[in-house]
Each structure stands twice: as structure tokens, then as C-alpha cells.
Write an enzyme that holds these catalytic residues in place. Structure first.
Site, short mmCIF file in Angstrom:
data_model
loop_
_atom_site.label_atom_id
_atom_site.label_comp_id
_atom_site.label_asym_id
_atom_site.label_seq_id
_atom_site.Cartn_x
_atom_site.Cartn_y
_atom_site.Cartn_z
N SER A 59 0.79 -1.36 0.80
CA SER A 59 -0.55 -0.17 0.28
C SER A 59 1.21 1.31 -0.42
O SER A 59 1.98 1.36 0.62
CB SER A 59 -0.90 0.16 1.14
OG SER A 59 -1.57 1.20 1.04
N VAL A 64 7.65 1.70 4.20
CA VAL A 64 8.25 1.62 3.09
C VAL A 64 7.48 1.64 1.33
O VAL A 64 8.54 2.00 0.85
CB VAL A 64 8.57 0.47 3.69
CG1 VAL A 64 9.95 -0.67 2.50
CG2 VAL A 64 9.03 0.11 5.26
N CYS A 65 6.77 1.36 1.46
CA CYS A 65 6.04 1.57 0.16
C CYS A 65 6.10 2.59 -0.66
O CYS A 65 6.54 3.11 -1.27
CB CYS A 65 4.22 1.25 0.14
SG CYS A 65 4.32 -0.65 1.08
N ASP A 66 6.17 3.80 0.64
CA ASP A 66 6.25 5.08 -0.17
C ASP A 66 8.00 5.48 -0.21
O ASP A 66 7.91 6.47 -1.54
CB ASP A 66 5.49 6.46 1.33
CG ASP A 66 5.75 7.58 0.96
OD1 ASP A 66 7.00 8.57 0.46
OD2 ASP A 66 5.39 8.39 1.24
N THR A 69 8.26 4.28 -4.02
CA THR A 69 7.41 4.29 -4.80
C THR A 69 8.93 5.65 -5.28
O THR A 69 8.70 5.67 -6.84
CB THR A 69 6.53 4.49 -4.89
OG1 THR A 69 6.45 3.74 -4.24
CG2 THR A 69 5.58 5.31 -5.98
#
Length: 172
Positions: A59, A64-66, A69
Site C-alpha cells: 500500500s 516503506v512503500c512510500d 515508490t
């Protein structure tokens, strides 16, 4: 019935089950159907003739996803027109658009696996317990052959950014 891989990964140390096959370097990249937005869909064929760096995140609204990306958005600037960076998550397309606008993400194409989990099932990253996609990286050449794979063992860890970018650069 789709293949289930129990104990294939963990979330904060707790085992999770991944649905779908484990893919390997040399495999043909499976097709998938994801959402670009509420009305438009995308498949692997839409990116034919491009080197594809596919960054998979659970998500965009997590740390971590932020970071993942944002990092690939920065890296995309130096990879040229033959490369497309796709970020795939099970976030709704609306949430992806909102997040990209707020984060200034303009070089990565975000795609939603929310509707059918088609990508997750085809690439072996669909997390059964959460209906999210497991953090992973795939590099797919212009002929749709997988040349790099990283399945993370722990959902909260970062991928190896340097190795993924190096795998793309080897194809240029």
C-alpha cells in the site's frame, strides 16, 4: 485452484501465505489485468517493446512503500525512454492518484490490482491473509522475459534498489 505458498514470507515476523507461482529469471512474464483508473485497464501488452521495472508494494500509504515508490520515481529519470517503471498495489486507483499528486510522483505509472488481484495471482505475490500484494521487484525485458526477480521475505523490509536498477541498465 491457485497455488498457495505457505510460510513464503512474513509480516512483522508472522508467517503469511502467498497465492500464485514463484517466478524465476528466464520465465516468460505472465500477462495480467490491472486498473489504470476507474474505467481503464492495463495489461502486460500495453507496455510491449519497453523494459519494465515492476515495483510491487502492499500500500502506498505506508512508510516503506512510500519510500520505495519515491526511490524508483527518482531512478526513472536516468533510465531513458526505453524503460517504464510500473508500481503495482492493491490500493484503489483513487488513492493511488491522490498519493501521487501529494508526493509529486510523475515518472512512475501506478496501477491497481484491487479489482481482480490478477497481477498478484499471476506473479505469486497475492497475500491471502490481507488481500494485498507482497513487496517484490520484477524486471522484464522488451520481449517479456523476466531478467530479475526479488521476492522479499519480510513485508516491512526494503528491496535491493541498486540491484534492480542495475538489472534494468544491463538491458539498455
Amino acid at each position: 485452484m491457485a497455488q498457495e505458498r505457505t510460510n513464503a514470507a512474513t509480516f512483522k515476523g508472522n508467517p503469511i501465505t502467498l497465492i500464485g507461482p514463484e517466478l524465476h529469471v528466464g520465465d516468460a512474464a505472465p500477462d495480467f489485468k490491472v486498473s489504470k483508473n476507474l474505467l481503464e485497464e492495463a495489461t502486460l501488452k500495453d507496455y510491449a517493446g519497453k523494459i519494465k521495472l515492476i515495483s510491487v508494494v502492499p500500500s502506498l500509504d505506508t512508510g516503506v512503500c512510500d519510500a520505495q515508490t519515491r526511490r524508483f520515481n527518482e531512478e526513472a529519470a536516468g533510465l531513458g525512454d526505453d524503460v517504464i517503471v510500473l508500481t503495482i498495489s492493491a490500493d484503489l486507483p483513487f488513492a493511488q492518484e491522490r498519493w501521487c499528486a501529494a508526493a509529486g510522483i510523475d515518472r512512475v505509472v501506478t496501477l491497481s490490482d484491487h479489482k481482480e488481484m490478477s497481477f498478484g495471482d499471476a506473479y505469486g505475490v497475492h497475500i491471502k491473509e490481507f488481500r494485498l500484494d507482497m513487496r517484490s521487484i520484477f524486471v522484464v525485458d522488451k520481449n517479456d522475459k523476466i531478467t530479475y526477480v526479488e521476492y522479499l521475505k519480510e513485508m516491512a523490509e526494503h528491496p535491493n534498489y541498486e540491484n534492480a536498477v542495475a538489472a534494468v541498465k544491463e538491458l539498455l
